[in-house]
Design an enzyme around this catalytic site. Structure first.
Site, PDB file in Angstrom:
ATOM      1  N   GLU A  63     -35.900  10.371  28.969  1.00  0.00           N
ATOM      2  CA  GLU A  63     -34.949  11.259  29.171  1.00  0.00           C
ATOM      3  C   GLU A  63     -33.685  11.044  27.772  1.00  0.00           C
ATOM      4  O   GLU A  63     -33.278  12.026  27.605  1.00  0.00           O
ATOM      5  CB  GLU A  63     -34.551  11.579  30.400  1.00  0.00           C
ATOM      6  CG  GLU A  63     -35.042  12.159  31.123  1.00  0.00           C
ATOM      7  CD  GLU A  63     -34.739  12.149  32.720  1.00  0.00           C
ATOM      8  OE1 GLU A  63     -33.730  11.616  32.861  1.00  0.00           O
ATOM      9  OE2 GLU A  63     -35.359  13.206  33.847  1.00  0.00           O
ATOM     10  N   GLU A 107     -27.920  16.264  27.276  1.00  0.00           N
ATOM     11  CA  GLU A 107     -26.717  15.561  26.968  1.00  0.00           C
ATOM     12  C   GLU A 107     -26.936  13.529  27.529  1.00  0.00           C
ATOM     13  O   GLU A 107     -27.376  13.675  28.407  1.00  0.00           O
ATOM     14  CB  GLU A 107     -25.242  15.730  27.686  1.00  0.00           C
ATOM     15  CG  GLU A 107     -24.176  15.851  26.699  1.00  0.00           C
ATOM     16  CD  GLU A 107     -22.659  15.588  27.123  1.00  0.00           C
ATOM     17  OE1 GLU A 107     -22.238  15.257  27.520  1.00  0.00           O
ATOM     18  OE2 GLU A 107     -22.759  17.065  28.100  1.00  0.00           O
TER      19      GLU A 107
END
Length: 168
Positions: A63, A107
């Site tokens: 991630e 993000e």
């Protein structure tokens, strides 16, 4: 049919998440594409035949691009409405270039997160609880092992982060 009835395998999903800090004490957070209203600690589902320690390191790397060391478990959380058991860890950033995961994270970054500003970043209460518990951790003992024959892979007694033995 056996003496205890028909066996049905459990349907619970095991997930992992991690409170990761850098050398400045900032916390690694992600904003997922499917939960764009909040930041959260990186994590995800444990795969079949994967240890929770391997899973948390893999999920953080996938991630965020970050490589981490894990210090211990800071909490266990169960969502009974969706049958998810989440194990939360605390660890330290050791390297890697931060980048979002295509199709999952929008993000990624380190943030100066604390008890006073947590709701600025983390909007969902259950994510706040996990994060607050990890800020001042009380580590849980845990062990990884195999059976037939029994083989202890690693054991952490919960008292000091350096007590994690056998970790890769």
């Amino acid at each position: 049919m056996t003496a205890t009835g028909v066996y049905a395998p459990p349907r619970a999903i095991v997930s992992v998440t991690a409170y990761i800090t850098n050398e400045d004490g900032e916390v690694l957070l992600v904003r997922n594409l499917h939960r764009g209203d909040t930041y959260e600690m990186p994590g995800g589902q444990v795969e079949n035949h994967e240890s929770i320690l391997d899973a948390v390191k893999r999920e953080v790397k996938e991630e965020t691009g970050a490589e981490v060391t894990i210090e211990g478990i800071t909490g266990i959380y169960q969502n009974v409405s969706s049958h998810v058991l989440c194990v939360a860890f605390r660890g330290t950033y050791t390297g890697g270039e931060l980048r979002p995961q295509e199709g999952e994270t929008a993000e990624v970054g380190f943030f100066d997160l604390n008890r006073e500003n947590i709701d600025t970043y983390i909007k969902r209460e259950h994510f706040q609880l996990r994060t607050l518990d990890a800020m001042d951790p009380h580590y849980f003992p845990h062990a990884l092992y195999k059976v037939r024959p029994y083989e202890l892979i690693s054991r952490y007694d919960g008292n000091a982060p350096s007590a994690l033995s056998g970790q890769n």
